[in-house]
Design an enzyme around this catalytic site. Structure first.
Site, PDB file in Angstrom:
ATOM      1  N   GLY C 126      88.242 -17.039  28.926  1.00 12.38           N
ATOM      2  CA  GLY C 126      87.913 -15.875  28.440  1.00 12.38           C
ATOM      3  C   GLY C 126      88.401 -15.713  26.828  1.00 12.38           C
ATOM      4  CD  GLU C 243      99.292 -33.921  27.130  1.00 15.20           C
ATOM      5  OE1 GLU C 243     100.524 -34.004  26.899  1.00 15.20           O
ATOM      6  OE2 GLU C 243      98.717 -34.931  27.249  1.00 15.20           O
ATOM      7  CD  GLU C 381      83.098 -27.685  10.550  1.00 13.46           C
ATOM      8  OE1 GLU C 381      83.205 -27.178  11.387  1.00 13.46           O
ATOM      9  OE2 GLU C 381      82.174 -28.151  10.068  1.00 13.46           O
TER      10      GLU C 381
END
Lengths: 394, 376, 394, 376
Positions: C126, C243, C381
């Protein structure tokens, strides 16, 4: 809608074509700006067109223009490119001339315009400065009023062919206390005035094409100011959007593709002409298709102008795509010649012919040099900023 | 799997970087590349003293006993400094070809001289009609008694103006472009019948057009198997490609780094141009191209000893990456520098020229894409 | 320097390979996330790896990790891709798990980690909100303290596979008065809590992959807060750089290129297999070369990590290039199938086989869907902004 | 040279734009494309009433007597509105092929019906093995008495599910891929021996796989010259390409404009994303691609009547530009919209799908680049 030319237009084309055929000396044909070593080389074709009354198609008839329609100007440009006439230097004809006839006073018009047309005065452009490139308005060259003169101090740079120039038109700062755009004045300066020094800048391909111009207490009479003091930015901007037709360089690029095809037809890859290999043929096709699109974009712009509109900021497309295509063609030409891109064309004595096939000579230099196209004249980044703001409203 | 330099390699790296920082400035490059004789024997001696000229050569012949990684270390540093001296033709090609195919006599005569800086070699492989096809040879070598007689023309032989000997590829049998029938010769640069036209190259090197007119070469000077030298030539060219990839990588790092630095100081509209997002993203793309090129340089360097087809694929893949990156990084470095990028007085343009010409050398992107694809 | 694997590493590879061969059911082989329709489909392979102890190679040994070296993890990933094992859903294993074992308290570790490993709890993420995408810190979902609960109100969006989830980890705003990054808290929320509504979003290829999740006075016990109140941004950022190995998707892309080659070998152009035509062969070669470069960039990153460094912001390259390559492969696959890209794979009945060769089914959908790769997980971006700032210092 | 619309063309343009604005919202598109029968006969009737279905057809047969410019005007508007009804198959291909090669009886029977909206046609030209080669046909038509008997399979015949008749290309002589030996037939969609499998396409259209099993077609239904129909097929396909270029142009304008609008309202980091220079420049590039596509659409439209080779070059050049632009504009529109660009509920994604599929239709960028290059 119609793509064809009228009978009158075709007849006009014929007149232009035969005039060129008759008057273009063989030694000048196909010589680009970089091959033209002396001032005389440059002026030869200029004077021929001047004598014919064709040297300034863009100018209003009253100042020596041709009164051609948009289509006729288009045809004229096409024929010049087709015949590979030498280029005309734009600083007088396309830049300061229009500023003078639009904003200058009667005395200035009378004094300068005829000598621009005739080629008697060679002009150069004093816009860029070491600290003011894309951000032109930040220029620092100062002009201080002293009686009926301005005293100019400062430095201009990237001044193309200043070594030949009789006059320079300059943006100078006359009021440092206001917003950058507001305190700028447009001056016409005689290059023979004491205090002016021209120093060459050698560019990537080893050629002297641009210069630094230094001003050290240079006295410029007030009558050489165009328009109002501190209003120079208006005139400069006018120049930036004024008449971009030709900026796309479509006709010249067509010719360059033709040359590229010839070179790639001579070059062999495993016994097949390079131009017939799948990959290279596609690359040439791609740039040719791009150019076709640009040609029609330019035609649409011209048509809109002819209908009474005028070239808006959309015409920045012509600059961006035009230079991208010119650069792409030089890149493909460099690729085409293979190992013979290596010899430095300027590394041979004056009377010594460089090694390699004639067509390969200098291709690397042209490629390196052409990188300037997307930098000078308002970099392509600046052009994109203009479209973003003025067209897309961003 | 291990991508770390050994202690010796780190040492080599540090010492070559220091030597060039102290002795090979951009001013040196300009002076040397624009003047005569077009290289600096004094630098060559320094390289020898530091062991660079023998870095990848066997210890038995005066070398350091290194290999492709050592060459990579040297060439990346040379690329950063725009070194013009003919390291690849002499050490990688000349030294490499003699080491892998030369007779014991060749090795004893030449390798110590190369390592000591007493011999300069040039590689005459390209021909006017051949483009990038190493087997498209019109130069012929005909056996006559105990000698071969060479005839024909070689193009753009880099380093030839100051070379003592030439490594020459020639056709001893078969038809033009046939894979079989090639041989390699070690030819005295002053041999009778050799005429040259020397010239500067756009990236500051010196090269020659060489014409062979009935040049007699003792049969002893044949290197490797007669009539079947293509595999040897390809191996050596792939090694040279790896070396030039490292050189281009060094030069591209300079282009990328100096562009970032420039963008931090150059102001327009009141702010450093490096604050403009469009330029930032462009510089990120340049950085990514450089990093991807570093990866490919490593890859090809570590795969030079693999099977023939793995090696060829590696070399072509690396050359494609380097060629594309060179174009992108070079063009944008100039563009972001604006007018400054166009001047001959700044180092920037010379790096741009060097990496552009490396794309051409030993076949450009198109050539190597096709070669890569043909290897399946 | 050395590219080869040690004998131990080769033996490890053998063990992994035979385990997969033995335990991967044929019906799961080669099924990508989009083919896995039911929750059971997803969990099947997860549970197999769990039983073997291999489900969480990234986790520390003490929490159920494998204690593999960087190289072993690399080999394991390679073998999984080679065998086309189904993907593991990352939200528990790769995302909330590491946050919990790094920042959670003992009770949280004990409660959640084992059920993540076993697959008993399905997690979803979420983070994004309608007004907070790339600018995550501008999130507005509010959590207000009420005794020993937080009361959560607001909306999350682009929540992948929330329809299957037992738990959701959420960033919520607990202090709106401070700088956006400062008032954020990291909560673990049971999806069965009253007040949570999940609404599907259908994406471009017609699949239900993401959802909106609405929170209406949702009561979350305080013990489900990870770490400190208002410190959630720290944990969120940890997750963003934690990671990234695997983010490049090299092994999967290799497999995808293999498939592309097969498709292009079957497709004919004027009697020649498409893969043998010059142009298509070059395009496949180009993306394969790009992928090779990325593979070595990833290996260099792993090697740096193995030497004790850790993946810095340079690893944004892995995300950018990885997704660009994935997208390019789907684009080429779409191109390869020609007209059979047209049929809408979701426009056929459940038991009806779509028209066209098997390999062509759904290629257009995959292409459209894959556009998300450069948007989600920090758009490309944003990744470029990160590199510009953190690596280039701009 | 004149690029202005005539008064009638302006009128046509205004009326089609108004009709679609009033009656063809995105909601309509969704409902129609997702429901049955997959098109809206009611819209078709409206098109007929406005004269659109006869715009490029001769007045003698109930049309408006227009030409390619009228088709361009209609299709650009259709592209903006994502119209799904089969205008190109029916009017441009069906109407066009009958007009230029049909018998007087064909014309009298079909053209007025097309113009009145009473006939829908579909163009069955693609085959599973043929990719983009119009002559790579395995569908055969054998003359038997006064009829031809058709056998074989056609792929992805757009509009076929609701077509009254099919325009079918078939081989009547020669070997597969031979240029000679093709013929064109007008085939009743309900003829015995035709079986179809209807399906929705990813861009919201309907199409069929069609199998012909001993389908008897009266010899009268042959259109044009037997065994030599390739030039006719190519001419019509080039006309269809021009029409689809206009459609793609309309769709791309929507993509580009809605992206700019979105970027002005969507805020991230406290500012509209349209203020970020990297996105600004991307949107400028999108805008340039759209303008270049507008130029090429105009170009091909005005050159359809030129010499065969000029027409072919024009069509291929336009298709290349449109295909590249579609990819660039579509991908970046989605990218700049972020997550919103990925949802099926927004119009954006559907424009992206439509322009993507237009690249495939009648041959993609690669196909037309090759065709263009082969025309010298």
């Amino acid at each position: 809608m119609d793509l064809t030319f009228s009978r009158e237009e075709e007849a006009f084309r014929e007149r232009v074509r035969s005039f060129i055929a008759e008057h273009l000396p063989a030694r000048l044909k196909g010589r680009t700006r970089r091959d033209l070593a002396t001032k005389e080389d440059y002026l030869d074709w200029h004077r021929t067109l001047y004598r014919k009354g064709w040297v300034a198609p863009l100018w209003p008839k009253e100042y020596g223009g041709t009164d051609w329609s948009v289509t006729e100007r288009y045809i004229f440009n096409e024929e010049c490119a087709r015949a590979e006439t030498p280029p005309l230097i734009p600083f007088g004809l396309a830049m300061v001339g229009p500023v003078i006839y639009t904003f200058g006073n009667a005395a200035q018009k009378q004094k300068f315009l005829p000598r621009i047309l005739s080629g008697d005065d060679w002009w150069c452009q004093g816009y860029s400065e070491p600290g003011a490139g894309s951000d032109l308005a930040s220029l620092k060259t100062r002009a201080v009023r002293d009686g009926d003169h301005y005293v100019v101090n400062g430095q201009k740079t990237w001044t193309t062919l200043a070594q030949f120039a009789d006059w320079i038109f300059c943006l100078v700062r006359t009021d440092p206390s206001v917003k950058p755009q507001q305190g700028i004045t447009f001056l016409l300066v005689d290059m023979k005035t004491p205090g002016i020094t021209v120093k060459p800048i050698i560019v990537l391909d080893g050629v002297r094409e641009v210069n630094e111009v230094f001003f050290d207490d240079v006295m410029v009479p007030i009558e050489n100011r165009v328009g109002e003091e501190n209003q120079g930015w208006t005139y400069a901007k006018f120049l930036l959007v004024h008449e971009r037709s030709g900026i796309a360089g479509v006709a010249r690029s067509k010719k360059a593709i033709e040359r590229l095809r010839e070179i790639a037809a001579a070059e062999q890859v495993d016994g097949t002409p390079l131009i017939e290999t799948d990959e290279f043929a596609r690359k040439v096709a791609e740039v040719e298709i791009d150019l076709t699109a640009l040609e029609f974009t330019e035609l649409r712009t011209l048509a809109a102008e002819a209908r009474g509109g005028h070239a808006g900021p959309e015409s920045s497309i012509l600059k961006i795509k035009g230079t991208e295509i010119q650069q792409r063609i030089t890149e493909l030409t460099l690729e085409a010649v293979g190992y013979y891109a290596y010899p430095d064309a300027h590394g041979f004595g004056d009377n010594e012919y460089p090694v390699g096939p004639e067509d390969s000579v200098g291709t690397a230099g042209v490629y390196f040099n052409m990188r300037k196209a997307s930098i000078y004249g308002g970099s392509n980044e600046i052009q994109r900023n203009i479209i973003a703001k003025a067209v897309l409203g961003l | 799997m291990d991508f770390a330099y050994s202690e010796e390699q780190n040492l080599l790296r540090n010492s070559v970087v220091r030597l060039l920082a102290d002795n090979y400035s951009f001013e040196t490059f300009k002076k040397v590349s624009r003047g005569e004789p077009g290289w600096r024997p004094e630098s060559w001696k320094q390289f020898a003293e530091l062991g660079l000229l023998g870095a990848p050569l066997p210890e038995a012949y005066g070398g350091l006993g290194g290999g492709p990684v050592e060459t990579m270390v040297v060439m990346e540093a040379f690329g950063r400094a725009l070194v013009v001296e003919p390291y690849v033709p002499t050490v990688v090609v000349g030294g490499g070809i003699l080491q892998s195919a030369g007779s014991e006599a060749h090795k004893q005569e030449w390798l110590p001289k190369i390592a000591a800086g007493d011999a300069v070699l040039a590689f005459a492989f390209a021909e006017p009609q051949g483009r990038y096809n190493l087997a498209d040879l019109a130069v012929t070598a005909k056996k006559q008694g105990s000698a071969y007689v060479l005839n024909g023309q070689k193009s753009v032989v880099i380093g030839a103006p100051f070379a003592h000997a030439l490594i020459v590829t020639a056709r001893t049998a078969g038809a033009r472009r046939e894979e079989k029938g090639l041989s390699v010769f070690l030819v005295n640069r002053r041999a009778r019948g050799i005429s040259t036209r020397d010239f500067p190259t756009v990236d500051g090197l010196r090269a020659s057009e060489i014409t062979f007119e009935n040049v007699e070469v003792p049969a002893d000077n044949l290197v490797g198997t007669p009539d079947d030298a293509l595999p040897l030539i390809e191996q050596i060219v792939d090694e040279a490609i790896a070396a030039h990839c490292a050189e281009a990588l060094g030069a591209m790092r300079m282009l990328q780094e100096s562009t970032v630095e420039f963008s931090k100081t150059r102001k327009q509209f009141g702010v450093p141009i490096g604050k403009f997002q469009a330029l930032q993203h462009r510089m990120v793309d340049m950085f990514m191209q450089v990093e991807q090129s570093a990866s490919m340089t490593l890859m090809v360097t570590l795969k030079l000893g693999d099977s023939e087809s793995a090696r060829k694929k590696a070399a072509s893949a690396a050359k494609v990456q380097i060629g594309k990156a060179a174009r992108f990084v070079g063009q944008n470095a100039v563009q972001i520098h604006g007018g400054m990028g166009m001047t001959d007085e700044l180092a920037l343009g010379h790096y741009f020229k060097r990496v552009t010409m490396i794309d051409t050398l030993y076949g450009n992107v198109d050539h190597h894409l096709k070669r890569y694809a043909s290897l399946g």
